[in-house]
Design a protein around this motif. Structure first.
Motif, short mmCIF file in Angstrom:
data_model
loop_
_atom_site.label_atom_id
_atom_site.label_comp_id
_atom_site.label_asym_id
_atom_site.label_seq_id
_atom_site.Cartn_x
_atom_site.Cartn_y
_atom_site.Cartn_z
N TYR A 136 28.27 17.29 -10.09
CA TYR A 136 29.53 18.12 -10.61
C TYR A 136 30.57 18.36 -9.21
N SER A 137 30.56 17.33 -8.58
CA SER A 137 31.27 17.40 -7.47
C SER A 137 32.64 17.63 -7.38
N SER A 138 33.40 17.43 -8.66
CA SER A 138 34.82 17.28 -8.58
C SER A 138 35.12 19.00 -8.76
N GLN A 139 34.14 19.84 -8.87
CA GLN A 139 34.24 21.22 -9.34
C GLN A 139 33.51 22.11 -7.97
N VAL A 140 32.22 21.45 -7.68
CA VAL A 140 31.39 22.47 -7.14
C VAL A 140 30.45 21.29 -6.36
N ASP A 141 30.04 21.81 -5.13
CA ASP A 141 29.11 20.87 -4.27
C ASP A 141 27.71 21.25 -5.23
N LEU A 142 27.50 20.58 -6.10
CA LEU A 142 26.37 20.29 -6.73
C LEU A 142 26.01 19.11 -7.32
N ARG A 143 24.86 18.44 -6.77
CA ARG A 143 24.23 17.10 -7.33
C ARG A 143 22.82 17.13 -7.25
N ARG A 144 22.38 16.39 -8.28
CA ARG A 144 20.87 16.19 -8.36
C ARG A 144 20.42 14.83 -8.93
N THR A 145 19.99 13.96 -8.02
CA THR A 145 19.64 12.71 -8.57
C THR A 145 17.91 12.44 -8.52
N ARG A 146 17.12 13.59 -8.33
CA ARG A 146 15.75 13.26 -7.99
C ARG A 146 15.26 13.78 -9.05
N LEU A 147 13.88 13.13 -9.40
CA LEU A 147 12.92 13.73 -10.57
C LEU A 147 11.65 13.72 -10.10
N ASP A 148 11.09 14.87 -10.39
CA ASP A 148 9.58 15.58 -9.80
C ASP A 148 9.00 15.50 -11.09
N PHE A 149 7.75 14.96 -10.54
CA PHE A 149 6.37 14.74 -11.58
C PHE A 149 5.22 15.02 -10.89
N ARG A 163 0.77 -1.09 0.12
CA ARG A 163 -0.02 -0.07 -0.10
C ARG A 163 0.92 1.26 -0.15
N PHE A 164 0.54 2.22 -0.98
CA PHE A 164 1.26 3.54 -0.90
C PHE A 164 0.49 4.75 -1.44
N LEU A 165 0.83 5.67 -1.06
CA LEU A 165 0.08 7.07 -1.44
C LEU A 165 0.65 7.51 -2.53
N PRO A 166 -0.04 8.30 -3.30
CA PRO A 166 0.52 8.78 -4.57
C PRO A 166 1.83 9.76 -4.33
N VAL A 167 2.59 9.42 -5.35
CA VAL A 167 4.00 9.83 -5.37
C VAL A 167 4.34 10.87 -6.20
N THR A 174 6.11 10.80 -1.45
CA THR A 174 5.00 11.47 -1.56
C THR A 174 5.27 12.98 -1.58
N GLY A 175 4.28 13.78 -2.01
CA GLY A 175 4.66 15.51 -2.02
C GLY A 175 4.39 15.79 -0.55
#
Length: 419
Positions: A120-133, A78-82, A186-187
């Motif tokens: 881009y962690s070799s140059q700056v502390d910037l990372r994103r591995t999340r996708l929103d919808f 069972r899960f709520l809308p994600v 979930t949101g």
């Protein structure tokens, strides 16, 4: 209560206690029946409520070629809308374009959204591995990953312009990402939840000033985090300033905060706001000054103070039938106990404690509101004053005798011969 050794207990501090504590309640002490001090942790009943829930997805398939990679996963139980998926990726320095598809049966797919994941962690502390919808109740999902289309002509690099800086990462094109897991979320936004105690008071004093301002005074000495005004006027818009004092003397008030309250006539869309978010650790007197301009003074009938519930948590050091809560020593330094590492403002709502109730307060025989340090200071001040009085008196006596000795002789009378 019959307290057990090693058990966690909670005591909620009522208005009677808070009214007689020093600001911030640093002077609270707990004592066992044998007089030993019992360490405690003081917390406010406020915590962050996590609105989002997470679900670990089951990866059901993975295919990759020189053009793109396709990852399929599903949500079980069972899960709520994600509204988003988070990829667990061990790789660094990459950028991929991504598309998310959803399906109710694992056969018919509909596109939910697209975005980019990068590191881009070799140059700056910037990372994103999340996708929103948008909110999705689908059980099956498909994720397509491709090399970003914004590749420079020379070399195998990934480019991104972030905060005015052009970033380049070599080796990004053609990199096959190692995806260890997928988490759906979930949101909803996290929110701050508080448990409040409250008390209403009528003004102890009120009046008008010559500068078109009016004021009310409350002498209840409670801490508060919100103030609500019970105003009898039908409509108004007023700015006010809150002041505090520990003595009530006219020249002792200090500014606490400012705000405004209003009430529009019935039927107007703006409605009313007769409260303000103002925090005070607790002072003996409060004065609220309203800027009336050319309007008549507001008819403030009463005030309601609301404060985050204060509670002390302690671990019973031994089995005991009672415990004493002592308070009322101004200028006492706050204690530092080890128990604060186990129960504190950041985790108290996760702890299960047995609640105890306070009895009626009893004034300690021979009680003095001055702390020992204050008595010492007062004694030293009185001693210094006495020394100064003696010195001044001695100098005055010496000066009197000196002036007496150098006084000019009296003028000659009749019959005296002058020279």
């Amino acid at each position: 209560a019959n307290m057990k050794a090693g058990a966690l207990y909670r005591v909620d501090l009522n208005a009677e206690v808070l009214r007689n504590c020093a600001p911030g309640q640093p002077d609270i002490r707990l004592f066992a029946p044998d007089g030993a001090e019992v360490p405690y942790s003081l917390v406010k009943a406020e915590y962050v409520k996590k609105a989002a829930e997470t679900y670990a997805a089951e990866i059901t398939g993975y295919q990759a070629d020189g053009r793109e990679a396709v990852l399929e996963f599903s949500l079980n139980g069972r899960f709520l809308p994600v509204t988003s998926v988070e990829l667990s990726i061990a790789d660094r320095d990459f950028r991929k374009d991504a598309e998310v598809f959803g399906s109710a049966d694992g056969k018919n797919w509909s596109r939910l959204g697209a975005g980019a994941i990068y590191d881009y962690s070799s140059q700056v502390d910037l990372r994103r591995t999340r996708l929103d919808f948008p909110r999705s109740a689908h059980r099956f999902y498909r994720l397509k990953l491709r090399d970003t289309e914004e590749q420079p002509a020379r070399g195998k690099t990934v480019s991104l312009k972030y905060d005015g800086i052009d970033l380049n990462i070599t080796g990004g094109k053609g990199l096959k990402l190692r995806i260890d897991g997928v988490t759906a979320r979930t949101g909803g936004q996290d929110s701050v939840v508080g448990v409040y105690d409250e008390a209403s008071f009528e003004p102890s004093a009120a009046g008008e000033n010559r500068d078109n301002t009016s004021y009310i005074v409350i002498n209840k000495g409670l801490p508060f985090d919100k103030v609500e005004f019970a105003v009898e006027d039908g409509f108004f818009v007023r700015e006010f300033t809150a002041w505090y004092s520990d003595t009530g003397a006219e020249d002792s008030y200090r500014r606490l905060a400012g705000g405004n309250i209003f009430r529009f006539p019935s039927g107007w869309p703006d409605g009313e706001r007769t409260s303000a978010e103002i925090s005070s650790p607790g002072h003996a007197f409060y004065k609220f000054v309203f800027n009336n301009r050319n309007n008549p003074p507001l008819r403030v009938k009463s005030l309601r103070f609301k404060w985050l519930r204060r509670s002390v948590y302690f671990i019973a050091p031994a089995a005991m039938p009672s415990l004493t809560v002592a308070y009322g020593r101004p200028d006492t330094a706050p204690p530092a106990y080890d128990v604060e590492n186990f129960v504190n403002q950041g985790n108290w709502e996760q702890r299960t404690a047995l609640a105890l109730r306070l009895g009626a307060p009893v004034l300690t025989p021979g009680y003095s509101p001055e702390a020992p340090a204050d008595k010492k200071t007062k004694t030293e001040k009185d001693l210094l004053t006495g020394i100064l009085v003696l010195v001044v008196a001695g100098m005055g006596f010496w000066l009197f005798n000196l002036l007496k000795k150098i006084s000019p002789p009296a003028a000659p009378g009749k019959g005296d011969s002058g020279v």
